[in-house]
Design a protein around this motif. Structure first.
Motif, PDB file in Angstrom:
ATOM      1  N   GLY A  31     -43.207   5.227 -14.236  1.00 40.59           N
ATOM      2  CA  GLY A  31     -44.250   6.052 -13.313  1.00 40.59           C
ATOM      3  C   GLY A  31     -43.922   5.257 -11.794  1.00 40.59           C
ATOM      4  N   LEU A  32     -43.561   3.851 -11.879  1.00 37.74           N
ATOM      5  CA  LEU A  32     -43.455   3.351 -10.576  1.00 37.74           C
ATOM      6  C   LEU A  32     -42.115   3.525 -10.046  1.00 37.74           C
ATOM      7  CD1 LEU A  32     -45.025  -0.300 -11.026  1.00 37.74           C
ATOM      8  CD2 LEU A  32     -45.845   1.591  -9.786  1.00 37.74           C
ATOM      9  N   LEU A  35     -42.080   6.856  -8.628  1.00 37.77           N
ATOM     10  CA  LEU A  35     -43.065   6.861  -7.470  1.00 37.77           C
ATOM     11  C   LEU A  35     -42.202   6.372  -6.084  1.00 37.77           C
ATOM     12  CD1 LEU A  35     -45.799   7.052  -6.077  1.00 37.77           C
ATOM     13  CD2 LEU A  35     -46.485   4.699  -6.489  1.00 37.77           C
ATOM     14  N   THR A  36     -41.392   5.297  -6.640  1.00 39.10           N
ATOM     15  CA  THR A  36     -40.681   4.793  -5.679  1.00 39.10           C
ATOM     16  C   THR A  36     -39.582   5.768  -4.868  1.00 39.10           C
ATOM     17  OG1 THR A  36     -40.880   2.666  -6.524  1.00 39.10           O
ATOM     18  CG2 THR A  36     -38.926   2.917  -5.032  1.00 39.10           C
ATOM     19  N   VAL A  39     -41.166   8.225  -2.779  1.00 39.36           N
ATOM     20  CA  VAL A  39     -41.690   7.728  -1.553  1.00 39.36           C
ATOM     21  C   VAL A  39     -40.357   7.836  -0.414  1.00 39.36           C
ATOM     22  CG1 VAL A  39     -42.396   5.946  -0.111  1.00 39.36           C
ATOM     23  CG2 VAL A  39     -43.775   6.581  -2.358  1.00 39.36           C
TER      24      VAL A  39
END
Length: 337
Positions: A31-32, A35-36, A39
């Motif tokens: 998930g991170l 997300l990165t 972004v």
């Protein structure tokens, strides 16, 4: 899918942690990473030309994987001091981080390729829609141009005939012919700019036209107009009947010393409209090849623009004398669009 697969593998090879914990750890890391990637897809808005955005995104995913895996461990163990749980947890942390570094960029690259393909499909669809719209407008303009070539031709010829008739025979005949011309103009002019009309409206124009021609050739022309009642409400491309009838008068009846008869017949069969205009004039053998070119060529092109390859226009002989012109196209009620 990759997250679940790695969680299952780690569950089978680990003696201290169950499937739920591994699913949570892998999900936090994945998930991170996503997300990165997302972004950096929006920020920064402007990058130097030498720094493609996708390379920046891949590098960011590489960098964020170890901290993301560490946060996954923190979430399942409830403490930031993960290394205090011993070498087993330390080795698991290192192995999972290594796998994140190894697999994460490939997943990000796959997402980039998928997104590029989706964007390309979207652009191709938008271009196709735009091209279709431009093509439709071009065909519509071309159709109206073809109609404009047909309509003024008849109007000015008739006015010339009226002028000759007034000079020759006096007011009675001229008045009758003017009355018929007015009937024609009342039927035709409101529909010159229309994109569609019905056979009932076209019938009014044809009958007014034939009556004008009968006034001009009272001893040489007779006519009949028969339209199937089921066809009266169907769509008829503007000036379709008039073009066929005008062709019969101009190239069949006019050149014949004895004149002849024009028969107009419109029927509906198997969801198709069949238009037949027959004359007993001089026939095809007596006509020059270029005489029937413009009118029927324009009609054939207009019907093709309206119906594609579903429309047909045919010209043939009617026995020993005379000519038969036929048009056939799909039956549509009202406006076919």
């Amino acid at each position: 899918m990759v997250t679940v697969l790695w969680a299952l593998i780690r569950t089978l090879t680990s003696e201290t942690t169950g499937l739920v914990e591994w699913l949570l750890r892998c999900s936090v890391a994945a998930g991170l990473g996503v997300l990165t990637y997302g972004v950096l897809d929006q920020w920064p808005r402007h990058l130097p030309r030498w720094a493609p955005r996708w390379i920046l995104q891949l590098l960011a995913v590489l960098i964020v994987m170890p901290p993301a895996v560490y946060l996954g461990y923190v979430a399942t163990l409830g403490t930031f001091d993960v290394l205090s749980f011993g070498t087993t947890y330390r080795d698991g942390l290192l192995i999972t981080s290594f796998m994140g570094i190894l697999v994460g960029p490939w997943i990000a690259l796959g997402a980039q390729l998928h997104r590029s393909e989706a964007f390309a499909r979207e652009q191709a669809l938008a271009f196709q829609l735009r091209s279709s719209e431009l093509e439709r407008k071009a065909l519509d303009a071309r159709l109206r141009l073809l109609q404009a070539q047909v309509e003024p031709h008849f109007l000015f010829n008739t006015l010339a005939n009226i002028r000759s008739l007034v000079r020759r025979s006096g007011s009675a005949d001229a008045t009758a012919m003017l009355d018929n011309l007015i009937d024609y103009l009342r039927a035709a002019l409101p529909r010159l700019g229309a994109g569609h009309e019905t056979f009932e409206e076209e019938q009014q124009i044809v009958c007014a036209y034939l009556e004008l021609m009968r006034m001009r050739m009272p001893d040489r022309l007779t006519y009949t107009v028969r339209i199937d009642p089921a066809a009266l409400v169907l769509h008829c491309p503007p000036m379709t009947l008039t073009t066929l009838v005008e062709n019969a008068i101009k190239h069949g009846i006019d050149p014949s010393e004895a004149g002849g008869t024009v028969d107009v017949l419109v029927t509906v069969r198997d969801q198709r409209v069949q238009v037949r205009v027959a004359d007993t004039g001089v026939g095809l053998q007596a006509q020059r090849g270029d005489l029937v070119g413009t009118g029927l060529a324009n009609l054939r092109e207009r019907l093709t623009l309206a119906f594609g390859d579903k429309a047909q226009v045919r010209l043939g002989s009617a026995g020993t004398d005379g000519t038969v012109a036929e048009a056939e196209f799909p039956a549509h009620r009202g406006d076919p669009t």
